[in-house]
Write an enzyme that holds these catalytic residues in place. Structure first.
Site, short mmCIF file in Angstrom:
data_model
loop_
_atom_site.label_atom_id
_atom_site.label_comp_id
_atom_site.label_asym_id
_atom_site.label_seq_id
_atom_site.Cartn_x
_atom_site.Cartn_y
_atom_site.Cartn_z
N ARG A 128 11.26 -15.63 -20.52
CA ARG A 128 9.77 -15.27 -21.06
C ARG A 128 8.63 -16.11 -20.27
NH1 ARG A 128 12.60 -15.97 -26.18
NH2 ARG A 128 12.66 -14.03 -27.36
N LYS A 150 -1.19 -9.24 -11.04
CA LYS A 150 -0.71 -7.83 -11.43
C LYS A 150 0.69 -7.70 -10.65
CE LYS A 150 -3.20 -4.41 -11.46
NZ LYS A 150 -4.66 -3.33 -11.04
N GLU A 192 -6.88 -1.93 2.69
CA GLU A 192 -7.46 -2.53 1.50
C GLU A 192 -8.46 -3.59 1.85
OE1 GLU A 192 -6.58 -2.40 -1.46
OE2 GLU A 192 -4.45 -1.36 -1.63
N LYS A 233 -11.88 -10.63 -4.03
CA LYS A 233 -10.77 -10.36 -5.29
C LYS A 233 -10.74 -11.25 -6.17
CE LYS A 233 -6.59 -8.35 -6.63
NZ LYS A 233 -5.16 -7.63 -6.22
N GLU A 243 -8.26 -6.49 -16.51
CA GLU A 243 -8.75 -5.25 -16.08
C GLU A 243 -9.22 -4.32 -17.13
OE1 GLU A 243 -7.09 -2.64 -12.37
OE2 GLU A 243 -5.97 -2.07 -14.34
N ARG A 247 -12.74 -5.19 -13.09
CA ARG A 247 -11.57 -5.23 -12.12
C ARG A 247 -11.14 -3.96 -11.79
NH1 ARG A 247 -6.22 -9.17 -12.29
NH2 ARG A 247 -5.37 -8.35 -10.69
N ASN A 251 -9.64 -0.56 -7.78
CA ASN A 251 -8.84 0.57 -7.71
C ASN A 251 -9.35 1.56 -6.98
OD1 ASN A 251 -6.10 0.15 -8.96
ND2 ASN A 251 -7.73 -0.28 -10.72
N HIS A 254 -7.52 4.45 -5.32
CA HIS A 254 -6.16 4.56 -5.80
C HIS A 254 -5.67 5.61 -6.67
CE1 HIS A 254 -6.34 0.41 -4.08
NE2 HIS A 254 -5.04 0.12 -4.30
N HIS A 258 -2.39 7.04 -5.29
CA HIS A 258 -1.14 6.86 -6.28
C HIS A 258 -0.58 8.19 -6.46
CE1 HIS A 258 -2.14 2.64 -7.99
NE2 HIS A 258 -1.93 2.56 -6.73
N HIS A 273 1.51 2.83 1.13
CA HIS A 273 0.43 2.77 -0.06
C HIS A 273 -0.62 2.65 0.80
CE1 HIS A 273 -1.36 1.17 -3.33
NE2 HIS A 273 -1.89 0.22 -2.73
#
Length: 374
Positions: A128, A150, A192, A233, A243, A247, A251, A254, A258, A273
């Site tokens: 956990r 993330k 990026e 960032k 997000e 935030r 993306n 993206h 993606h 990517h």
């Protein structure tokens, strides 16, 4: 002067209250990783890496950790996006349990974005929650995926759809490691970097246009580009950790990117990517121009700069081609930013003027895809 003080490093603070941490940027951070991680109070460090990175950097890191009196375990997985899977996650978690990694220990993610996402997610769910230190070895990971917490894996239904927010305790961005990157990987990471200029820093984008040669060659401009990206960032993450708002701007490119990655089944031989992000950013600006939101010259300027450094800017540049507009649109409907079945786009009113658009007409998006793929 201690060994840790012998070389000056850029330090960027991610301000998240009790979960705040530092990003260190500069040379020889892998060689001093042991002292820095020992200072966190760990006794055992489990290094998760891939086969390619292990051959280049694992011996130095293991030696540094052992020299600091730490017990070291290593877990190595195959390189590439396909390792962000349930199967590989299960292998990593089982290996960490077999090594008796405890909550007070540290999982060290040594590698690019795939390893950072995979190892970070494994740390998030192990017992956990076990602490994680990110040691990104690619430009893309240093300026983006290692910062902000993330973590996750992919699904056949889409990229990064399974994961958790799990902030690292420290990020060690060793600029020396970038000298071992293949040119294609460095270019992909640079996409990026460009993203931060396009979101809200037009002056940074202008500096990149003038300085990209020095960034690719190494030296002070490279460290400056990384530090500027990390500060951008860090500021966004501090204001919107999970997000729910701004935030999502991170993306940019993206949603389209993606979808392209999913269309090639995450085959890095065809598309990696950062290349998908480059195409996606160019598409986002072209779409913004078509909608009358951004000047056409800004869209052309973005495309020129990406092409100047050797990045693709059109979906037709993907080797082997991609499916039709319907296939890409279906992938986009699985995007993490979808709300109540409606697509969320990151669009722009110009360079440095990106915004979250939640009211784009699906028919307009489909028509745009038809033109892009026509």
């Amino acid at each position: 002067m201690t060994a840790l003080e012998a070389v000056e490093h850029e330090r960027v603070r991610v301000a998240l209250g009790e979960r705040s941490y530092d990003i260190l940027i500069g040379p020889d951070l892998l060689g001093t990783a042991g002292e820095r991680i020992a200072a966190l109070g760990a006794r055992t460090v489990a290094v998760v890496t891939d086969e390619n990175v292990a051959a280049l950097h694992l011996p130095v890191v293991v030696a540094a950790l052992r020299a600091a009196g730490l017990k070291v375990e290593t877990v190595t997985v195959p390189p590439g996006e396909t390792s962000k899977s349930f199967e590989t996650l299960g292998f990593v978690v089982d290996s960490l349990l077999a090594a008796r990694v405890e909550r007070g220990d540290v999982v060290l993610a040594l590698g690019g974005g795939v390893i950072g996402d995979l190892a970070g997610f494994a740390a998030a769910i192990l017992r956990r929650g076990v602490r994680c230190v990110q040691a990104p070895t690619s430009l893309l990971a240093q300026v983006d995926s290692s910062v902000g917490g993330k973590t996750g894996i992919n699904s056949p239904r889409g990229k990064n759809l399974i994961g958790a927010f799990h902030q690292p305790s420290l990020v060690l961005a060793d600029t020396d490691a970038l000298d071992t990157l293949p040119p294609r990987e460095f270019r992909a990471g640079y996409a990026e970097v460009v993203k931060y200029g396009l979101i809200d820093d037009a002056a940074f984008f202008g500096w990149l246009e003038a300085s990209h040669g020095e960034i690719f060659a190494g030296g002070p401009a490279r460290a400056r580009a990384i530090a500027t990206s990390c500060r951008a960032k860090a500021a966004v993450v501090a204001g919107d950790e999970h997000e729910h708002g701004d935030r999502a701007l991170l993306n940019l490119g993206h949603t389209f990117g993606h979808a392209l990655e999913a269309e090639v089944a995450y085959d890095g031989r065809r598309l990696i990517h950062g290349e998908g992000v480059a195409i996606g950013m160019a598409m986002a600006f072209r779409f913004s121009a078509e909608l009358g939101l951004a000047p056409a010259e800004d869209a052309a300027r973005v495309e020129r700069h990406l092409a100047a450094v050797g990045l693709p800017t059109h979906p037709g540049a993907v080797p082997g081609g991609v499916g039709g507009p319907g296939a890409l649109f279906a992938h986009m409907q699985q995007d993490k930013k979808v709300e109540r079945g409606r697509l969320t786009f990151i669009l722009a009113r110009g360079i440095g003027k990106s915004f979250v658009a939640r009211d784009v007409d699906p028919a307009a998006a489909m028509a745009f895809l038809e033109r892009e793929l026509g």
